[in-house]
Design a protein around this motif. Structure first.
Motif, PDB file in Angstrom:
ATOM      1  N   VAL A  42       1.815  13.778 -25.976  1.00 48.24           N
ATOM      2  CA  VAL A  42       1.835  14.153 -24.563  1.00 48.24           C
ATOM      3  C   VAL A  42       3.284  14.114 -24.096  1.00 48.24           C
ATOM      4  CG1 VAL A  42       0.999  13.644 -22.243  1.00 48.24           C
ATOM      5  CG2 VAL A  42      -0.450  13.126 -24.220  1.00 48.24           C
ATOM      6  N   MET A  43       3.736  15.219 -23.508  1.00 46.21           N
ATOM      7  CA  MET A  43       5.094  15.294 -23.008  1.00 46.21           C
ATOM      8  C   MET A  43       5.177  14.688 -21.611  1.00 46.21           C
ATOM      9  SD  MET A  43       6.487  16.683 -25.602  1.00 46.21           S
ATOM     10  CE  MET A  43       8.146  16.977 -24.937  1.00 46.21           C
ATOM     11  N   PRO A  44       6.355  14.248 -21.175  1.00 46.29           N
ATOM     12  CA  PRO A  44       6.500  13.738 -19.807  1.00 46.29           C
ATOM     13  C   PRO A  44       6.057  14.789 -18.787  1.00 46.29           C
ATOM     14  CG  PRO A  44       8.463  13.247 -21.102  1.00 46.29           C
ATOM     15  CD  PRO A  44       7.623  14.165 -21.940  1.00 46.29           C
ATOM     16  N   GLY A  45       5.233  14.376 -17.839  1.00 45.88           N
ATOM     17  CA  GLY A  45       4.773  15.271 -16.791  1.00 45.88           C
ATOM     18  C   GLY A  45       3.668  16.230 -17.191  1.00 45.88           C
ATOM     19  N   GLU A  46       3.197  16.166 -18.436  1.00 44.87           N
ATOM     20  CA  GLU A  46       2.177  17.091 -18.925  1.00 44.87           C
ATOM     21  C   GLU A  46       0.778  16.533 -18.681  1.00 44.87           C
ATOM     22  OE1 GLU A  46       1.451  19.589 -23.013  1.00 44.87           O
ATOM     23  OE2 GLU A  46       1.819  17.430 -23.225  1.00 44.87           O
ATOM     24  N   THR A  47      -0.197  17.432 -18.502  1.00 39.33           N
ATOM     25  CA  THR A  47      -1.593  17.032 -18.410  1.00 39.33           C
ATOM     26  C   THR A  47      -2.338  17.570 -19.617  1.00 39.33           C
ATOM     27  OG1 THR A  47      -1.552  17.036 -15.994  1.00 39.33           O
ATOM     28  CG2 THR A  47      -3.698  17.096 -17.031  1.00 39.33           C
ATOM     29  N   LEU A  48      -2.880  16.656 -20.417  1.00 38.18           N
ATOM     30  CA  LEU A  48      -3.638  17.005 -21.617  1.00 38.18           C
ATOM     31  C   LEU A  48      -5.112  16.759 -21.350  1.00 38.18           C
ATOM     32  CD1 LEU A  48      -3.794  17.704 -24.710  1.00 38.18           C
ATOM     33  CD2 LEU A  48      -3.658  15.222 -25.099  1.00 38.18           C
ATOM     34  N   GLY A  49      -5.927  17.791 -21.505  1.00 41.69           N
ATOM     35  CA  GLY A  49      -7.366  17.634 -21.367  1.00 41.69           C
ATOM     36  C   GLY A  49      -7.988  17.244 -22.694  1.00 41.69           C
ATOM     37  N   LEU A  50      -8.869  16.238 -22.665  1.00 35.98           N
ATOM     38  CA  LEU A  50      -9.568  15.777 -23.858  1.00 35.98           C
ATOM     39  C   LEU A  50     -11.053  16.028 -23.619  1.00 35.98           C
ATOM     40  CD1 LEU A  50      -8.776  14.387 -26.530  1.00 35.98           C
ATOM     41  CD2 LEU A  50      -9.184  12.191 -25.428  1.00 35.98           C
ATOM     42  N   VAL A  51     -11.626  16.982 -24.369  1.00 36.74           N
ATOM     43  CA  VAL A  51     -12.995  17.421 -24.082  1.00 36.74           C
ATOM     44  C   VAL A  51     -13.864  17.301 -25.320  1.00 36.74           C
ATOM     45  CG1 VAL A  51     -12.116  19.027 -22.348  1.00 36.74           C
ATOM     46  CG2 VAL A  51     -12.554  19.858 -24.648  1.00 36.74           C
ATOM     47  N   GLY A  52     -15.179  17.347 -25.070  1.00 34.73           N
ATOM     48  CA  GLY A  52     -16.158  17.242 -26.140  1.00 34.73           C
ATOM     49  C   GLY A  52     -17.451  16.694 -25.585  1.00 34.73           C
ATOM     50  N   GLU A  53     -18.509  16.762 -26.393  1.00 32.48           N
ATOM     51  CA  GLU A  53     -19.799  16.230 -25.965  1.00 32.48           C
ATOM     52  C   GLU A  53     -19.742  14.710 -25.812  1.00 32.48           C
ATOM     53  OE1 GLU A  53     -23.246  18.627 -28.102  1.00 32.48           O
ATOM     54  OE2 GLU A  53     -21.567  18.289 -29.455  1.00 32.48           O
ATOM     55  N   SER A  54     -20.746  14.161 -25.133  1.00 31.68           N
ATOM     56  CA  SER A  54     -20.871  12.707 -25.040  1.00 31.68           C
ATOM     57  C   SER A  54     -20.984  12.129 -26.443  1.00 31.68           C
ATOM     58  CB  SER A  54     -22.109  12.335 -24.221  1.00 31.68           C
ATOM     59  OG  SER A  54     -21.991  12.776 -22.893  1.00 31.68           O
ATOM     60  N   GLY A  55     -20.268  11.049 -26.690  1.00 33.68           N
ATOM     61  CA  GLY A  55     -20.291  10.420 -28.006  1.00 33.68           C
ATOM     62  C   GLY A  55     -19.284  10.976 -28.982  1.00 33.68           C
ATOM     63  N   SER A  56     -18.418  11.885 -28.515  1.00 32.01           N
ATOM     64  CA  SER A  56     -17.436  12.476 -29.431  1.00 32.01           C
ATOM     65  C   SER A  56     -16.240  11.570 -29.686  1.00 32.01           C
ATOM     66  CB  SER A  56     -16.949  13.824 -28.884  1.00 32.01           C
ATOM     67  OG  SER A  56     -16.326  13.662 -27.621  1.00 32.01           O
ATOM     68  N   GLY A  57     -16.103  10.500 -28.902  1.00 29.42           N
ATOM     69  CA  GLY A  57     -14.999   9.556 -29.112  1.00 29.42           C
ATOM     70  C   GLY A  57     -13.886   9.670 -28.097  1.00 29.42           C
ATOM     71  N   LYS A  58     -14.067  10.467 -27.056  1.00 29.09           N
ATOM     72  CA  LYS A  58     -12.995  10.698 -26.075  1.00 29.09           C
ATOM     73  C   LYS A  58     -12.576   9.410 -25.371  1.00 29.09           C
ATOM     74  CE  LYS A  58     -15.331  13.526 -23.472  1.00 29.09           C
ATOM     75  NZ  LYS A  58     -16.675  13.319 -24.075  1.00 29.09           N
ATOM     76  N   SER A  59     -13.558   8.691 -24.827  1.00 31.32           N
ATOM     77  CA  SER A  59     -13.233   7.474 -24.080  1.00 31.32           C
ATOM     78  C   SER A  59     -12.659   6.397 -24.992  1.00 31.32           C
ATOM     79  CB  SER A  59     -14.473   6.947 -23.353  1.00 31.32           C
ATOM     80  OG  SER A  59     -14.920   7.875 -22.379  1.00 31.32           O
ATOM     81  N   VAL A 231      -9.846  19.366 -28.279  1.00 30.21           N
ATOM     82  CA  VAL A 231     -11.300  19.369 -28.369  1.00 30.21           C
ATOM     83  C   VAL A 231     -11.720  18.374 -29.456  1.00 30.21           C
ATOM     84  CG1 VAL A 231     -13.371  20.761 -28.725  1.00 30.21           C
ATOM     85  CG2 VAL A 231     -11.326  21.795 -27.685  1.00 30.21           C
ATOM     86  N   MET A 232     -12.588  17.420 -29.095  1.00 28.70           N
ATOM     87  CA  MET A 232     -13.030  16.399 -30.042  1.00 28.70           C
ATOM     88  C   MET A 232     -14.478  16.619 -30.451  1.00 28.70           C
ATOM     89  SD  MET A 232     -11.379  12.698 -29.027  1.00 28.70           S
ATOM     90  CE  MET A 232     -11.896  12.014 -30.620  1.00 28.70           C
ATOM     91  N   TYR A 233     -14.742  16.370 -31.729  1.00 26.13           N
ATOM     92  CA  TYR A 233     -16.112  16.402 -32.252  1.00 26.13           C
ATOM     93  C   TYR A 233     -16.251  15.296 -33.271  1.00 26.13           C
ATOM     94  CZ  TYR A 233     -20.523  18.074 -34.174  1.00 26.13           C
ATOM     95  OH  TYR A 233     -21.836  18.163 -34.576  1.00 26.13           O
ATOM     96  N   LEU A 234     -17.178  14.386 -33.019  1.00 28.60           N
ATOM     97  CA  LEU A 234     -17.438  13.270 -33.928  1.00 28.60           C
ATOM     98  C   LEU A 234     -16.167  12.540 -34.342  1.00 28.60           C
ATOM     99  CD1 LEU A 234     -20.343  14.480 -36.237  1.00 28.60           C
ATOM    100  CD2 LEU A 234     -20.398  12.645 -34.553  1.00 28.60           C
ATOM    101  N   GLY A 235     -15.347  12.219 -33.361  1.00 27.34           N
ATOM    102  CA  GLY A 235     -14.181  11.388 -33.610  1.00 27.34           C
ATOM    103  C   GLY A 235     -12.941  12.112 -34.067  1.00 27.34           C
ATOM    104  N   PRO A 283     -22.384   9.140 -36.377  1.00 33.07           N
ATOM    105  CA  PRO A 283     -21.026   8.790 -36.797  1.00 33.07           C
ATOM    106  C   PRO A 283     -20.997   7.699 -37.863  1.00 33.07           C
ATOM    107  CG  PRO A 283     -21.490   7.907 -34.623  1.00 33.07           C
ATOM    108  CD  PRO A 283     -22.653   8.786 -34.975  1.00 33.07           C
ATOM    109  N   ILE A 284     -22.158   7.105 -38.149  1.00 34.57           N
ATOM    110  CA  ILE A 284     -22.245   6.118 -39.224  1.00 34.57           C
ATOM    111  C   ILE A 284     -22.412   6.807 -40.569  1.00 34.57           C
ATOM    112  CG2 ILE A 284     -23.623   4.205 -40.144  1.00 34.57           C
ATOM    113  CD1 ILE A 284     -24.283   3.392 -37.333  1.00 34.57           C
ATOM    114  N   ALA A 285     -23.012   8.001 -40.567  1.00 32.74           N
ATOM    115  CA  ALA A 285     -23.247   8.746 -41.815  1.00 32.74           C
ATOM    116  C   ALA A 285     -22.786  10.178 -41.616  1.00 32.74           C
ATOM    117  CB  ALA A 285     -24.722   8.691 -42.187  1.00 32.74           C
ATOM    118  N   LEU A 286     -21.495  10.379 -41.603  1.00 32.06           N
ATOM    119  CA  LEU A 286     -20.943  11.708 -41.384  1.00 32.06           C
ATOM    120  C   LEU A 286     -21.214  12.603 -42.583  1.00 32.06           C
ATOM    121  CD1 LEU A 286     -17.464  10.730 -39.865  1.00 32.06           C
ATOM    122  CD2 LEU A 286     -19.446  11.626 -38.644  1.00 32.06           C
ATOM    123  N   PRO A 287     -21.540  13.872 -42.349  1.00 30.71           N
ATOM    124  CA  PRO A 287     -21.756  14.791 -43.476  1.00 30.71           C
ATOM    125  C   PRO A 287     -20.445  15.104 -44.182  1.00 30.71           C
ATOM    126  CG  PRO A 287     -21.830  15.972 -41.392  1.00 30.71           C
ATOM    127  CD  PRO A 287     -21.745  14.513 -41.044  1.00 30.71           C
TER     128      PRO A 287
END
Length: 330
Positions: A42-59, A231-235, A283-287
């Motif tokens: 992340v650069m100074p002053g930049e806004t980075l969006g972190l998106v994905g379904e619930s449980g993707s690991g964003k938070s 964009v996040m998917y399964l971590g 996420p315990i048994a990833l394909p």
């Protein structure tokens, strides 16, 4: 020749795993891989969006970046300091230069504490102003987020959700942060109030120059607010790039599926041809191979074997997919 801009935040190979431990090997369960080998900047002053379904690991990723949660491995360089291996002094510096805005505007505030006292506590702990200036600084912070100084005497339950979120933003700004992580900070608010909070964040970004990691599942808000998207998917981060490029020419089928599901009030626009089907694997048994292949409408046999694909070559717009960009939305 001008110097190359230096990222404010640079994370490399971050992993956050839960469980998988125990004294008796036979009773150990596989670890839950909440964040898997994530790198971002992340650069100074930049806004980075972190998106994905619930449980993707964003938070989990957002909290790990600010060292508010456990970090299994990886590096985090914040303003020149490696906070992944931080000393107490380094963490103290991080707390003075970063803040988090939480999803629940009521739960983030002590219901027994007046609004002014909640903001003043931050000022005193971090010694931002002399004691005799605290009340004046609290009033200015409330004004900065569009609230009258008189709200300092209110308690959270006296306020609306939008007003509480403004207080949460004022409290975050009290440390004069270089970086704010906003974790679904408008998800619990009415649509009209969401717009007010987004406008406020955009104004504050211009006034103060702080960087923002904006965690959300509402892609319409992300498109309006953010300079870049991850964009996040399964971590894992499966696509990253400038916001408009990602929205107009997605390079990963998961991103394309998310974008096709954005509500549209146009009656002539049909339903998406390839809606996102099914649920993410555990996420315990990833394909094996690409974790998205069981749900991917474009999956090839090779997608289900080997190691997960990595983000493409260096460049502003990259995706972890073997398909040519032109085939993603075809």
């Amino acid at each position: 020749m001008s110097a190359k801009p230096v990222p404010l935040l640079e994370a490399t190979g971050l992993n956050v795993h839960f469980g998988g431990k125990g004294l008796i090997p036979a009773l150990r369960t596989p670890p839950l891989r909440a964040v898997n080998d994530v790198s971002l900047s992340v650069m100074p002053g930049e806004t980075l969006g972190l998106v994905g379904e619930s449980g993707s690991g964003k938070s989990t990723l957002g909290r790990a970046i600010l060292r508010l949660g456990e970090l299994t491995s990886g590096e985090i360089n914040f303003d020149g300091v490696d906070i992944a291996r931080a000393t107490l002094g380094d963490l103290s510096q991080l707390r003075r230069q970063s803040a988090m805005i939480f999803q629940d505007p009521y739960g983030a505030l002590n219901p027994r504490m007046r609004v002014g006292d909640a903001i003043a506590e931050v000022l005193r702990v971090h010694r931002k102003v002399p004691p005799e200036w605290v009340a004046d600084r609290v009033a200015k912070l409330l004004n900065l987020v569009g609230l009258d100084a008189g709200y300092a005497r209110s308690r959270p339950l006296d306020l609306s959700g939008g007003q509480c979120q403004r207080v949460g933003i004022a409290r975050a700004l009290a440390v004069e942060p270089k970086l704010i992580v906003a974790d679904e900070c408008v998800a619990a608010l009415d649509v009209s109030i969401q717009g007010q909070i987004i406008n406020l964040l955009m104004d504050l970004r211009e006034q103060i120059g702080m960087a923002i990691i904006f965690i959300a599942h509402d892609l319409a808000i992300v498109r309006r607010l953010c300079d870049r998207v991850a964009v996040m998917y399964l971590g894992r981060i499966v696509e990253t790039g400038p916001t408009e490029q990602v929205f107009t020419t997605p390079r990963h089928p998961y991103t394309a599926s998310l974008l096709s599901a954005i509500p549209d009030i146009d009656p002539d626009r049909g339903l998406p041809e390839n809606p996102l089907a099914g649920e993410p694997p555990s996420p315990i048994a990833l394909p094996s191979g690409c974790a998205f292949h069981p749900r991917c409408p474009k999956a090839l046999p090779v997608c289900s074997t080997g190691e997960p694909p990595q983000l493409g070559p260096d460049g502003p717009h990259r995706a972890a997919c073997i398909l040519p960009p032109g085939e993603i939305r075809s």
